[in-house]
Design a protein around this motif. Structure first.
Motif, PDB file in Angstrom:
ATOM      1  N   GLY A  72       0.529   9.464   4.982  1.00 50.84           N
ATOM      2  CA  GLY A  72      -0.899   9.171   4.856  1.00 50.84           C
ATOM      3  C   GLY A  72      -1.292   7.853   5.501  1.00 50.84           C
ATOM      4  N   VAL A  73      -0.622   7.495   6.589  1.00 50.28           N
ATOM      5  CA  VAL A  73      -0.922   6.231   7.274  1.00 50.28           C
ATOM      6  C   VAL A  73      -2.319   6.344   7.888  1.00 50.28           C
ATOM      7  N   PRO A  74      -3.205   5.413   7.567  1.00 55.90           N
ATOM      8  CA  PRO A  74      -4.577   5.478   8.090  1.00 55.90           C
ATOM      9  C   PRO A  74      -4.662   4.986   9.532  1.00 55.90           C
ATOM     10  N   VAL A  75      -4.023   5.711  10.405  1.00 59.28           N
ATOM     11  CA  VAL A  75      -3.936   5.327  11.808  1.00 59.28           C
ATOM     12  C   VAL A  75      -4.945   6.158  12.603  1.00 59.28           C
ATOM     13  N   SER A  76      -5.613   5.510  13.545  1.00 61.76           N
ATOM     14  CA  SER A  76      -6.607   6.220  14.351  1.00 61.76           C
ATOM     15  C   SER A  76      -5.905   7.198  15.295  1.00 61.76           C
ATOM     16  N   ASP A  77      -6.647   8.196  15.752  1.00 61.25           N
ATOM     17  CA  ASP A  77      -6.086   9.169  16.693  1.00 61.25           C
ATOM     18  C   ASP A  77      -5.610   8.495  17.972  1.00 61.25           C
ATOM     19  N   LEU A 104       0.851  -1.188   0.000  1.00 61.41           N
ATOM     20  CA  LEU A 104       0.000   0.000   0.000  1.00 61.41           C
ATOM     21  C   LEU A 104       0.889   1.241   0.000  1.00 61.41           C
ATOM     22  N   PRO A 105       0.381   2.385  -0.454  1.00 56.39           N
ATOM     23  CA  PRO A 105       1.224   3.588  -0.565  1.00 56.39           C
ATOM     24  C   PRO A 105       1.872   4.024   0.746  1.00 56.39           C
ATOM     25  N   TYR A 106       1.262   3.720   1.867  1.00 61.18           N
ATOM     26  CA  TYR A 106       1.805   4.173   3.149  1.00 61.18           C
ATOM     27  C   TYR A 106       2.733   3.153   3.799  1.00 61.18           C
ATOM     28  N   VAL A 154      10.428   3.417  12.389  1.00 64.56           N
ATOM     29  CA  VAL A 154       8.987   3.299  12.229  1.00 64.56           C
ATOM     30  C   VAL A 154       8.760   2.381  11.039  1.00 64.56           C
ATOM     31  N   ALA A 155       8.011   1.311  11.250  1.00 68.44           N
ATOM     32  CA  ALA A 155       7.667   0.376  10.179  1.00 68.44           C
ATOM     33  C   ALA A 155       6.147   0.297  10.099  1.00 68.44           C
ATOM     34  N   VAL A 156       5.618   0.416   8.894  1.00 66.46           N
ATOM     35  CA  VAL A 156       4.170   0.399   8.711  1.00 66.46           C
ATOM     36  C   VAL A 156       3.808  -0.707   7.727  1.00 66.46           C
ATOM     37  N   GLY A 157       2.906  -1.576   8.147  1.00 67.12           N
ATOM     38  CA  GLY A 157       2.384  -2.625   7.293  1.00 67.12           C
ATOM     39  C   GLY A 157       0.942  -2.314   6.933  1.00 67.12           C
TER      40      GLY A 157
END
Length: 156
Positions: free
Chosen positions: A42-47, A10-12, A79-82
């Motif tokens: 643009g990581v779709p992470v909740s607040d 994914l892009p993020y 920071v690693a984002v899956g």
């Protein structure tokens, strides 16, 4: 075009790493860098997860500054984002592997790792401490992108 193969990342998604001196000023700088990275990618992470991650980063960088700076004048934040999770890690070159202290109301400090573990557990994530190839350590916490509080089953 074959639609059955993997769609790709994914892009993020990705891994980002930066280093900082093991000094007090690095604590807010690391927190802001992580917050800005999540927003920029643009990581779709909740607040709720964002706030948990920022607190975790603050605690882990503070621990590296307070307890490892004598041996490790520099620390690294990763920071690693899956697709469904985000992982933050702080690495230093000090060989001591810390353990979470239990609550002692007479002490004003020393509970950072306990706090990290509780925040991580509450968010449904995982955390651990591992040795690095260079003889130091890395402390990491991985959280789901969407905050789903863990609810323990009632006992009795």
């Amino acid at each position: 075009m074959d639609e059955t193969g993997p769609a790709g990342p994914l892009p993020y998604e990705g891994v980002w790493r930066f280093t900082a001196p093991a000094v007090d000023a690095s604590v807010p700088q690391a927190r802001h860098a992580v917050r800005d990275l999540l927003a920029r990618q643009g990581v779709p992470v909740s607040d709720d997860v964002t706030q948990a991650l920022l607190l975790i980063v603050s605690e882990l960088v503070t621990n590296a500054v307070r307890h490892a700076a004598v041996v490790s004048p520099e620390l690294a934040v990763e920071v690693a984002v899956g697709p469904e999770w985000v992982r933050v890690a702080v690495e230093d070159d000090h060989p001591y592997r810390p353990t979470a202290l239990e609550t002692d109301h007479g002490r004003t400090g020393g509970r950072g790792l306990l706090l990290v573990r509780e925040i991580t557990r509450e968010a449904g994530g995982a955390c651990d401490v591992a040795h690095t190839a260079s003889g130091g350590k890395v402390i990491w916490a991985a959280l789901p992108l969407k905050y789903t509080p863990r609810q323990d089953l009632p006992t009795g």
